[in-house]
Write an enzyme that holds these catalytic residues in place. Structure first.
Site, PDB file in Angstrom:
ATOM      1  N   ARG A  66      59.923   3.794 -25.769  1.00  0.00           N
ATOM      2  CA  ARG A  66      58.920   4.056 -26.804  1.00  0.00           C
ATOM      3  C   ARG A  66      59.450   4.919 -27.952  1.00  0.00           C
ATOM      4  O   ARG A  66      58.887   4.910 -29.042  1.00  0.00           O
ATOM      5  CB  ARG A  66      57.641   4.627 -26.178  1.00  0.00           C
ATOM      6  CG  ARG A  66      56.877   3.565 -25.386  1.00  0.00           C
ATOM      7  CD  ARG A  66      55.564   4.096 -24.868  1.00  0.00           C
ATOM      8  NE  ARG A  66      55.737   5.062 -23.827  1.00  0.00           N
ATOM      9  CZ  ARG A  66      55.766   4.793 -22.519  1.00  0.00           C
ATOM     10  NH1 ARG A  66      55.608   3.559 -22.114  1.00  0.00           N
ATOM     11  NH2 ARG A  66      55.932   5.744 -21.634  1.00  0.00           N
ATOM     12  N   GLU A 103      60.943  12.427  -9.600  1.00  0.00           N
ATOM     13  CA  GLU A 103      60.190  12.949  -8.457  1.00  0.00           C
ATOM     14  C   GLU A 103      60.838  12.478  -7.144  1.00  0.00           C
ATOM     15  O   GLU A 103      61.016  13.250  -6.208  1.00  0.00           O
ATOM     16  CB  GLU A 103      58.748  12.453  -8.561  1.00  0.00           C
ATOM     17  CG  GLU A 103      57.781  13.305  -7.786  1.00  0.00           C
ATOM     18  CD  GLU A 103      56.354  12.796  -7.949  1.00  0.00           C
ATOM     19  OE1 GLU A 103      56.090  12.015  -8.885  1.00  0.00           O
ATOM     20  OE2 GLU A 103      55.521  13.187  -7.116  1.00  0.00           O
TER      21      GLU A 103
HETATM   22  P1  AMP Z   1      59.684  13.290 -18.357  1.00  0.00           P
HETATM   23  O1  AMP Z   1      61.129  12.941 -18.125  1.00  0.00           O
HETATM   24  O2  AMP Z   1      58.987  13.745 -17.104  1.00  0.00           O
HETATM   25  O3  AMP Z   1      59.527  14.290 -19.491  1.00  0.00           O
HETATM   26  O4  AMP Z   1      58.943  11.954 -18.775  1.00  0.00           O
HETATM   27  C1  AMP Z   1      59.036  11.497 -20.068  1.00  0.00           C
HETATM   28  C2  AMP Z   1      59.100   9.998 -20.161  1.00  0.00           C
HETATM   29  O5  AMP Z   1      58.154   9.366 -19.306  1.00  0.00           O
HETATM   30  C3  AMP Z   1      58.793   9.583 -21.583  1.00  0.00           C
HETATM   31  O6  AMP Z   1      59.706   8.571 -21.972  1.00  0.00           O
HETATM   32  C4  AMP Z   1      57.359   9.072 -21.513  1.00  0.00           C
HETATM   33  O7  AMP Z   1      57.215   7.919 -22.303  1.00  0.00           O
HETATM   34  C5  AMP Z   1      57.069   8.792 -20.034  1.00  0.00           C
HETATM   35  N1  AMP Z   1      55.829   9.449 -19.540  1.00  0.00           N
HETATM   36  C6  AMP Z   1      55.774  10.476 -18.652  1.00  0.00           C
HETATM   37  N2  AMP Z   1      54.507  10.832 -18.391  1.00  0.00           N
HETATM   38  C7  AMP Z   1      53.736  10.020 -19.147  1.00  0.00           C
HETATM   39  C8  AMP Z   1      52.296   9.909 -19.363  1.00  0.00           C
HETATM   40  N3  AMP Z   1      51.413  10.704 -18.730  1.00  0.00           N
HETATM   41  N4  AMP Z   1      51.880   8.985 -20.235  1.00  0.00           N
HETATM   42  C9  AMP Z   1      52.736   8.188 -20.884  1.00  0.00           C
HETATM   43  N5  AMP Z   1      54.072   8.238 -20.734  1.00  0.00           N
HETATM   44  C10 AMP Z   1      54.588   9.138 -19.878  1.00  0.00           C
END
Ligand code: AMP
Length: 181
Positions: A66, A103
């Protein structure tokens, strides 16, 4: 240069919450309803263009997938190049990669070794739609820095503040989030 509260609300209202996707307990922030809303999408892109037009950037790097949707049109508006940071196994030429913890298990992001045309000290903005735990962004920011360019800022459309991802990225580069959730 930040967005005024009224414009923030227009963008936030255009993003749809999908409860329990992709698994129970997660509220998924669905940007497809922002993208198909021409006024909200333009408002966001106008804001990003205005914020970054005087940063003297050389490239935008977008995080799979995205980050590509906002990063590529922003690069075009600024008249600079776009570089994809991809999930492992998608880039065809020589890459460097960075592992990060999920996770359950691990994932990896990759960038082409010559993504920034070996332009040392090129000024780069890294962009993604959302930061949650920060794992993806930290790994992507490290990759960009490993190519020896200057990572000027990391930009997110949304910060899920309660997951405390931003301070992890701030150890690597300054962070800007359009919307705090
Ligand atoms: P993180 O590595 O945990 O910061 O997750 C970030 C990635 O996961 C990004 O590329 C987001 O597009 C996706 N992502 C994580 N949580 C969500 C959420 N609640 N809604 C939409 N996309 C998410």
């Amino acid at each position: 240069m930040t967005l005024n509260e009224n414009d923030k609300k227009i963008i936030l209202d255009s993003i749809r919450d999908i409860p329990d996707y992709p698994k129970p307990g997660i509220i998924f922030k669905d940007i497809t309803t922002l993208l198909n809303n021409k006024d909200a999408f333009k408002l966001l892109m106008d804001h990003l263009e205005l914020r970054y037009k005087d940063y003297n950037l050389d490239y935008i790097a977008g995080i799979d997938s995205r980050g590509f949707i906002f990063g590529a049109p922003l690069a075009d508006r600024l008249g600079i190049g776009f570089v994809p940071v991809r999930k492992k196994g998608k880039l065809p030429s020589t890459t460097i990669c960075e592992k990060y913890e999920l996770e359950y298990g691990f994932d990896e992001v990759e960038i082409h070794l010559d993504a920034f045309n070996e332009q040392k000290d090129a000024r780069v903005l890294l962009i993604d739609d959302l930061i949650a735990t920060g794992g993806t962004a930290v790994a992507s920011a490290k990759l960009v820095k490993d190519t020896k360019v200057d990572l000027v800022e990391v930009c997110f459309l949304m910060n899920l503040d309660f997951l405390k991802g931003v301070p992890k990225v701030e150890k690597i580069a300054p962070v800007y989030s359009v919307l705090e959730i």
